[in-house]
Each structure stands twice: as structure tokens, then as C-alpha cells.
Design a protein around this motif. Structure first.
Motif, short mmCIF file in Angstrom:
data_model
loop_
_atom_site.label_atom_id
_atom_site.label_comp_id
_atom_site.label_asym_id
_atom_site.label_seq_id
_atom_site.Cartn_x
_atom_site.Cartn_y
_atom_site.Cartn_z
N TRP A 159 0.84 -1.20 0.00
CA TRP A 159 0.00 0.00 0.00
C TRP A 159 0.88 1.25 0.00
O TRP A 159 0.65 2.18 -0.75
CB TRP A 159 -0.93 0.00 1.20
CG TRP A 159 -1.63 1.30 1.40
CD1 TRP A 159 -1.37 2.24 2.33
CD2 TRP A 159 -2.73 1.83 0.63
NE1 TRP A 159 -2.21 3.31 2.20
CE2 TRP A 159 -3.05 3.07 1.17
CE3 TRP A 159 -3.44 1.35 -0.46
CZ2 TRP A 159 -4.08 3.87 0.65
CZ3 TRP A 159 -4.47 2.14 -0.96
CH2 TRP A 159 -4.78 3.37 -0.41
N ASN A 160 1.91 1.27 0.85
CA ASN A 160 2.79 2.44 0.94
C ASN A 160 3.54 2.71 -0.36
O ASN A 160 3.91 3.84 -0.63
CB ASN A 160 3.79 2.27 2.09
CG ASN A 160 3.13 2.37 3.44
OD1 ASN A 160 2.03 2.89 3.57
ND2 ASN A 160 3.79 1.88 4.45
N GLU A 161 3.79 1.67 -1.15
CA GLU A 161 4.52 1.83 -2.40
C GLU A 161 3.60 2.20 -3.56
O GLU A 161 4.07 2.58 -4.62
CB GLU A 161 5.27 0.54 -2.73
CG GLU A 161 6.39 0.26 -1.74
CD GLU A 161 7.05 -1.09 -1.96
OE1 GLU A 161 6.59 -1.87 -2.82
OE2 GLU A 161 8.02 -1.36 -1.24
N LYS A 162 2.29 2.11 -3.38
CA LYS A 162 1.33 2.38 -4.44
C LYS A 162 1.27 3.88 -4.72
O LYS A 162 1.45 4.70 -3.82
CB LYS A 162 -0.05 1.88 -4.02
CG LYS A 162 -1.11 2.11 -5.08
CD LYS A 162 -2.31 1.28 -4.85
CE LYS A 162 -3.41 1.54 -5.86
NZ LYS A 162 -3.01 1.42 -7.25
N GLY A 188 0.44 23.15 -3.54
CA GLY A 188 1.35 22.52 -2.59
C GLY A 188 0.67 21.87 -1.40
O GLY A 188 1.33 21.44 -0.46
N LYS A 189 -0.64 21.78 -1.45
CA LYS A 189 -1.39 21.16 -0.35
C LYS A 189 -1.32 19.64 -0.42
O LYS A 189 -1.46 18.97 0.59
CB LYS A 189 -2.85 21.62 -0.37
CG LYS A 189 -3.00 23.10 -0.11
CD LYS A 189 -4.45 23.51 -0.21
CE LYS A 189 -4.60 25.02 -0.04
NZ LYS A 189 -6.00 25.43 -0.23
N MET A 190 -1.15 19.12 -1.63
CA MET A 190 -1.02 17.68 -1.84
C MET A 190 0.30 17.45 -2.57
O MET A 190 0.53 18.03 -3.63
CB MET A 190 -2.19 17.16 -2.69
CG MET A 190 -2.19 15.66 -2.88
SD MET A 190 -3.56 15.10 -3.93
CE MET A 190 -4.99 15.60 -3.00
N LYS A 191 1.17 16.66 -2.00
CA LYS A 191 2.48 16.41 -2.59
C LYS A 191 2.35 15.36 -3.68
O LYS A 191 1.69 14.35 -3.50
CB LYS A 191 3.46 15.96 -1.53
CG LYS A 191 3.73 17.04 -0.50
CD LYS A 191 4.65 16.57 0.59
CE LYS A 191 4.77 17.66 1.64
NZ LYS A 191 5.35 17.17 2.86
N ALA A 192 2.99 15.65 -4.81
CA ALA A 192 2.89 14.75 -5.97
C ALA A 192 4.23 14.72 -6.70
O ALA A 192 5.11 15.54 -6.45
CB ALA A 192 1.80 15.24 -6.90
N PHE A 193 4.35 13.76 -7.60
CA PHE A 193 5.52 13.69 -8.46
C PHE A 193 5.03 13.45 -9.89
O PHE A 193 3.91 13.03 -10.11
CB PHE A 193 6.50 12.60 -7.98
CG PHE A 193 5.92 11.21 -7.93
CD1 PHE A 193 6.07 10.34 -9.01
CD2 PHE A 193 5.22 10.76 -6.81
CE1 PHE A 193 5.54 9.06 -8.96
CE2 PHE A 193 4.70 9.48 -6.75
CZ PHE A 193 4.86 8.63 -7.83
N MET A 242 -5.16 13.52 3.55
CA MET A 242 -6.47 13.29 4.14
C MET A 242 -6.44 13.51 5.65
O MET A 242 -7.39 14.06 6.22
CB MET A 242 -6.98 11.88 3.80
CG MET A 242 -7.30 11.74 2.32
SD MET A 242 -8.15 10.21 1.86
CE MET A 242 -6.96 8.97 2.30
N THR A 243 -5.36 13.12 6.30
CA THR A 243 -5.22 13.33 7.74
C THR A 243 -5.18 14.81 8.06
O THR A 243 -5.85 15.28 8.98
CB THR A 243 -3.94 12.63 8.26
OG1 THR A 243 -4.03 11.24 7.98
CG2 THR A 243 -3.77 12.84 9.75
N ALA A 247 0.59 6.70 -1.96
CA ALA A 247 -0.42 6.37 -0.94
C ALA A 247 -0.09 7.05 0.38
O ALA A 247 -0.99 7.53 1.08
CB ALA A 247 -0.49 4.86 -0.76
N VAL A 248 1.19 7.12 0.71
CA VAL A 248 1.61 7.77 1.95
C VAL A 248 1.23 9.25 1.91
O VAL A 248 0.68 9.79 2.89
CB VAL A 248 3.13 7.59 2.17
CG1 VAL A 248 3.61 8.42 3.34
CG2 VAL A 248 3.46 6.13 2.38
N GLN A 249 1.50 9.93 0.79
CA GLN A 249 1.17 11.34 0.68
C GLN A 249 -0.34 11.58 0.66
O GLN A 249 -0.82 12.56 1.23
CB GLN A 249 1.82 11.94 -0.58
CG GLN A 249 3.32 11.98 -0.53
CD GLN A 249 3.84 12.81 0.64
OE1 GLN A 249 3.23 13.77 1.07
NE2 GLN A 249 5.00 12.43 1.14
N LEU A 250 -1.08 10.69 0.03
CA LEU A 250 -2.54 10.81 0.02
C LEU A 250 -3.09 10.66 1.43
O LEU A 250 -3.95 11.43 1.86
CB LEU A 250 -3.16 9.76 -0.91
CG LEU A 250 -4.68 9.78 -1.01
CD1 LEU A 250 -5.20 11.13 -1.45
CD2 LEU A 250 -5.15 8.67 -1.94
#
Length: 69
Positions: free
Chosen positions: A9-12, A37-42, A59-60, A52-55
Motif C-alpha cells: 500500500w505504501n509503495e502504491k 502545494g497542499k497535496m504532494k505529488a511527483f 487526508m489526515t 499512498a503515503v502522501q494521500l
């Protein structure tokens, strides 16, 4: 077994369209959150991906802000 599933899950990573579906919002909203910059992406080519970790972190944070209000 649970640790292996958590690791997978963490790698997804998710596409913008998948995140929009999960959050029940438009793709435009997801892109705006990334741009601000509110949601980190690449990037993968011309597309954005969010791990998944950033999502989960996004959400948290959103939930914590909602609780404070």
C-alpha cells in the motif's frame, strides 16, 4: 502478512483521476491542491502521481483542519 500488505500500500501511487474518485471531487480540484502545494505529488511524464503515503497525509491534514473548525 499484514506488514507485506501495508508495504505494498505504501509503495502504491495514484493518478489524478483515481484520487478524484477516492476524494469524490473533480480532477481539477486535485490538480489545484497539487499546484498549491497542499497535496504532494511527483511527475511521471506529463502526468502527476501521488503516493499512498502522501494521500494519507493529505487526508489526515484535511481531517485535522476540519476538526479544528
Amino acid at each position: 502478512m499484514i506488514i507485506d500488505e501495508q508495504k505494498k500500500w505504501n509503495e502504491k501511487s495514484f493518478k489524478v483521476s483515481e484520487i478524484a474518485e477516492i476524494l469524490k471531487c473533480s480532477e481539477q480540484v486535485v490538480r489545484r491542491e497539487i499546484k498549491e502545494g497542499k497535496m504532494k505529488a511527483f511527475r511521471v511524464g506529463r502526468s502527476f502521481r501521488v503516493s499512498a503515503v502522501q494521500l494519507n497525509e493529505y487526508m489526515t491534514d484535511a481531517l485535522e483542519m476540519e476538526v479544528k473548525q
